[in-house]
Design an enzyme around this catalytic site. Structure first.
Site, PDB file in Angstrom:
ATOM      1  N   GLU A  84       0.799  -1.309  -0.040  1.00 51.65           N
ATOM      2  CA  GLU A  84      -0.239  -0.066  -0.070  1.00 51.65           C
ATOM      3  C   GLU A  84       0.942   1.283  -0.102  1.00 51.65           C
ATOM      4  O   GLU A  84       1.988   1.213   0.384  1.00 51.65           O
ATOM      5  CB  GLU A  84      -0.791  -0.007   1.310  1.00 51.65           C
ATOM      6  N   CYS A  97       3.399   8.383   0.986  1.00 52.11           N
ATOM      7  CA  CYS A  97       4.045   7.556   1.882  1.00 52.11           C
ATOM      8  C   CYS A  97       4.301   6.065   1.483  1.00 52.11           C
ATOM      9  O   CYS A  97       3.373   5.683   0.935  1.00 52.11           O
ATOM     10  CB  CYS A  97       2.762   7.483   2.899  1.00 52.11           C
ATOM     11  N   CYS A 104       5.171  -7.124   7.635  1.00 50.34           N
ATOM     12  CA  CYS A 104       6.176  -6.724   8.565  1.00 50.34           C
ATOM     13  C   CYS A 104       6.659  -7.825   9.905  1.00 50.34           C
ATOM     14  O   CYS A 104       5.663  -8.343  10.309  1.00 50.34           O
ATOM     15  CB  CYS A 104       5.782  -5.326   9.332  1.00 50.34           C
ATOM     16  N   CYS A 108       3.744  -5.239  15.870  1.00 52.05           N
ATOM     17  CA  CYS A 108       3.027  -4.248  16.962  1.00 52.05           C
ATOM     18  C   CYS A 108       1.629  -4.469  17.021  1.00 52.05           C
ATOM     19  O   CYS A 108       0.989  -4.802  16.148  1.00 52.05           O
ATOM     20  CB  CYS A 108       3.296  -2.813  16.439  1.00 52.05           C
ATOM     21  N   CYS A 111      -1.403  -2.688  14.839  1.00 52.64           N
ATOM     22  CA  CYS A 111      -0.842  -2.433  13.388  1.00 52.64           C
ATOM     23  C   CYS A 111      -1.528  -3.478  12.513  1.00 52.64           C
ATOM     24  O   CYS A 111      -0.964  -4.883  12.760  1.00 52.64           O
ATOM     25  CB  CYS A 111       0.483  -2.095  13.240  1.00 52.64           C
TER      26      CYS A 111
HETATM   27  N1  SAH Z   1       7.466   0.314  10.789  1.00 53.05           N
HETATM   28  C1  SAH Z   1       7.778   1.837  11.001  1.00 53.05           C
HETATM   29  C2  SAH Z   1       6.981   2.368  10.040  1.00 53.05           C
HETATM   30  C3  SAH Z   1       5.805   2.178   9.265  1.00 53.05           C
HETATM   31  S1  SAH Z   1       4.535   2.255  10.639  1.00 53.05           S
HETATM   32  C4  SAH Z   1       7.320   2.170  12.561  1.00 53.05           C
HETATM   33  O1  SAH Z   1       6.681   1.401  12.927  1.00 53.05           O
HETATM   34  O2  SAH Z   1       7.519   3.223  12.848  1.00 53.05           O
HETATM   35  C5  SAH Z   1       4.071   4.059  10.645  1.00 53.05           C
HETATM   36  C6  SAH Z   1       3.546   4.568  11.539  1.00 53.05           C
HETATM   37  O3  SAH Z   1       2.097   4.123  11.668  1.00 53.05           O
HETATM   38  C7  SAH Z   1       4.205   4.035  12.882  1.00 53.05           C
HETATM   39  O4  SAH Z   1       4.359   5.128  13.911  1.00 53.05           O
HETATM   40  C8  SAH Z   1       3.149   3.309  13.556  1.00 53.05           C
HETATM   41  O5  SAH Z   1       3.536   3.033  14.794  1.00 53.05           O
HETATM   42  C9  SAH Z   1       1.866   3.817  13.202  1.00 53.05           C
HETATM   43  N2  SAH Z   1       0.642   2.997  13.322  1.00 53.05           N
HETATM   44  C10 SAH Z   1       0.550   1.749  12.949  1.00 53.05           C
HETATM   45  N3  SAH Z   1      -0.656   1.159  13.039  1.00 53.05           N
HETATM   46  C11 SAH Z   1      -1.324   2.217  13.533  1.00 53.05           C
HETATM   47  C12 SAH Z   1      -2.832   2.428  13.967  1.00 53.05           C
HETATM   48  N4  SAH Z   1      -3.708   1.368  13.844  1.00 53.05           N
HETATM   49  N5  SAH Z   1      -3.163   3.537  14.332  1.00 53.05           N
HETATM   50  C13 SAH Z   1      -2.066   4.510  14.424  1.00 53.05           C
HETATM   51  N6  SAH Z   1      -1.071   4.434  14.207  1.00 53.05           N
HETATM   52  C14 SAH Z   1      -0.480   3.401  13.671  1.00 53.05           C
HETATM   53 FE1  SF4 Z   2       5.650  -3.092  11.509  1.00 54.56          FE
HETATM   54 FE2  SF4 Z   2       5.072  -2.157  13.911  1.00 54.56          FE
HETATM   55 FE3  SF4 Z   2       5.706  -0.438  12.015  1.00 54.56          FE
HETATM   56 FE4  SF4 Z   2       3.234  -1.861  12.038  1.00 54.56          FE
HETATM   57  S1  SF4 Z   2       3.901  -0.315  13.451  1.00 54.56           S
HETATM   58  S2  SF4 Z   2       4.802  -1.476  10.163  1.00 54.56           S
HETATM   59  S3  SF4 Z   2       4.156  -3.939  12.897  1.00 54.56           S
HETATM   60  S4  SF4 Z   2       6.908  -2.036  12.988  1.00 54.56           S
END
Ligand code: SAH
Ligand code: SF4
Length: 340
Positions: A84, A97, A104, A108, A111
Site C-alpha cells: 500500500e 507515504c 512486517c 506491533c 498495526c
Molecule cells: N515500521 C515503521 C514505519 C511504518 S508504521 C514504524 O513502526 O515506525 C508508521 C507509523 O504508523 C508508526 O508510527 C506506527 O506505529 C503507526 N501505526 C501503525 N498502526 C497504527 C494504528 N492502527 N493507528 C495509529 N498508528 C499506527
Molecule cells: Fe511493523 Fe510495527 Fe511499524 Fe506496523 S507499526 S509497520 S508492525 S514496525
C-alpha cells in the site's frame, strides 16, 4: 541501479557509457518497457529486455478521498504480492507515504501491517516506483516522501539506504533528503548505523508509550531494545546529525493516554531536541482498541506543552477512505472484493 552501476553494466555489454544517464532518466520517468526509451538503439533495448527487468509496481486499487484528494493505492509487485501507498496533498507540496516491506515482522499489537508477519523486503526500485507511479497517476511532481507505510525500513536497511541515495540524486527524482522522513519502531542497531551516514532526513521514532511496561505490551521490539536503549540511540543520533527527532505517539483509549503517561513522557524526553506527533490510533478490525475522544487527545497535548514538550495532533487526511495502514492489502489478500 545508480548511474555508475548502469555505466559498468553497459561497458560489460560493450556499449558506450553515455547511454547510462539516458537510461537512468527514462527509468526515473516511470517507463514500463524498454521500448519506450526512444533514443536508445533498438538492439540495445532488446538486449536490456533480455538481461534485465524494470521493477515497476502496478495499480490494483485506487481509493480517492472526496474530501481532500488523498489517494490510497494498493500496488501489485512482479511476484504477485501487494503493498500500500498513500498520496497526500499538503500546503507545501505532494507527499507519498511508501511501504518498505511486504508485511512486517515487528508484530506491533495495534498495526494491521504486521498481522501476517513478513513476506519479503522491497528492493530500492520497488520503493522508488511507488513514488513515480503515484506522481504519474496524479500528473504532479512529488516533493516529499515519508517511509511510513507497511514494513520496518531499518529491518530492510541496505535497500532503504539505497533508496534514499537514488531518490535524492540529481539525475533522478531529485527529492532532497530534507523532504524525507524515515519512521522506525526502534531498531536500535539500525539507528546506530543510520547515524553514520549523517543524512539530513527526519528520523521518526514510534515511541507510543512512556514506560517499558506499556511499550512492551504494544511493541515486542521493546523486549530487545527497551526505552532507555532506544532514547540513548536517539541522543547519539542527534549528536552526530544535529537533526530534531520526531516521536510518534499513537493514542489508544485507556492504554497510553492518561495524565500520568503525559507526565512520564515529558520526563523521559527532557533534553532531546524533539517534536511529538500525536496520532489518534486507527482502529483495526482484528483488534478491539479505540482512539480516545477529541477532548482527551487535546488534554494530552496540553499536558505535554505545559511541560515544555512540543506536540501536535496529526491531521487526519482521507477520512472517508479510512483503512488503517496494511488493512486494504490484507482485505485483498483474504479475497474480499473492494468496490471503488
Ligand atoms: N515500521 C515503521 C514505519 C511504518 S508504521 C514504524 O513502526 O515506525 C508508521 C507509523 O504508523 C508508526 O508510527 C506506527 O506505529 C503507526 N501505526 C501503525 N498502526 C497504527 C494504528 N492502527 N493507528 C495509529 N498508528 C499506527
Ligand atoms: Fe511493523 Fe510495527 Fe511499524 Fe506496523 S507499526 S509497520 S508492525 S514496525
Amino acid at each position: 541501479m545508480t548511474v555508475p552501476e548502469l555505466e559498468a553494466m553497459l561497458v560489460s555489454m560493450k556499449q558506450p557509457k553515455f547511454r547510462a544517464k539516458q537510461i537512468f532518466k527514462w527509468l526515473q520517468s516511470g517507463v514500463e518497457t524498454f521500448d519506450e526509451m526512444t533514443d536508445i538503439p533498438l538492439s540495445l533495448r532488446q538486449e536490456l529486455d533480455e538481461k534485465t527487468y524494470i521493477a515497476n509496481v502496478k495499480i490494483v486499487k485506487r481509493l480517492k478521498s472526496q474530501i481532500d484528494g488523498t489517494v490510497k493505492y494498493v500496488f501489485s509487485l512482479f511476484d504477485g504480492e501487494y503493498i500500500e501507498s498513500v498520496f497526500m496533498k499538503y500546503e507545501h507540496g505532494y507527499t507519498v507515504c511508501i511501504s518498505t516491506q511486504v508485511g512486517c515482522r515487528m508484530g506491533c499489537s495495534f498495526c494491521a501491517s504486521g498481522l501476517n508477519g513478513l513476506t519479503r523486503s522491497l528492493t530500492a526500485s520497488e520503493m522508488l516506483s511507488q513514488i513515480m507511479t503515484a506522481g504519474k497517476d496524479n500528473n504532479v511532481r512529488i516533493s516529499n516522501v515519508v517511509m511510513m507505510g507497511m514494513g520496518e525500513p531499518l529491518d530492510n536497511f541496505n535497500n532503504s539506504i539505497r533508496f534514499l541515495e537514488l531518490v535524492s540524486c540529481e539525475e533522478g527524482l531529485g527529492i532532497g533528503m530534507r523532504h524525507i522522513s524515515l519512521s522506525t519502531s526502534g531498531v536500535v542497531t539500525g539507528i546506530e548505523k543510520l547515524k553514520d551516514y549523517n543524512f539530513p532526513i527526519t528520523l521518526s521514532v514510534s515511541l507510543h508509550a512512556p514506560n517499558d511496561l506499556i511499550r512492551t505490551k504494544m511493541m515486542p521490539v521493546n523486549k530487545k531494545w527497551n526505552i532507555q536503549k532506544l532514547l540513548k540511540a536517539c541522543k547519539d543520533y542527534q549528536k552526530v546529525t544535529g537533526r530534531r527527532i520526531s516521536f510518534e505517539y499513537a493514542l489508544i483509549d485507556g492504554v497510553n493516554d492518561s495524565k500520568e503517561c503525559a507526565l512520564e513522557l515529558a520526563h523521559i524526553l527532557k533534553g532531546i531536541m524533539c517534536h511529538v506527533n500525536l496520532i489518534p490510533a486507527n482502529p483495526v478490525k482484528e483488534n478491539s482498541f479505540k482512539k480516545p475522544d477529541k477532548i482527551k487527545i487535546f488534554k494530552f497535548q496540553k499536558q505535554l506543552a505545559d511541560l515544555g514538550i512540543n506536540a501536535t495532533v496529526r491531521r487526519t487526511l482521507g477520512a472517508d477512505i479510512d483503512a488503517s495502514c496494511g488493512q486494504l492489502r490484507k482485505r485483498i489478500k483474504d479475497g474480499e472484493s473492494i468496490d471503488i
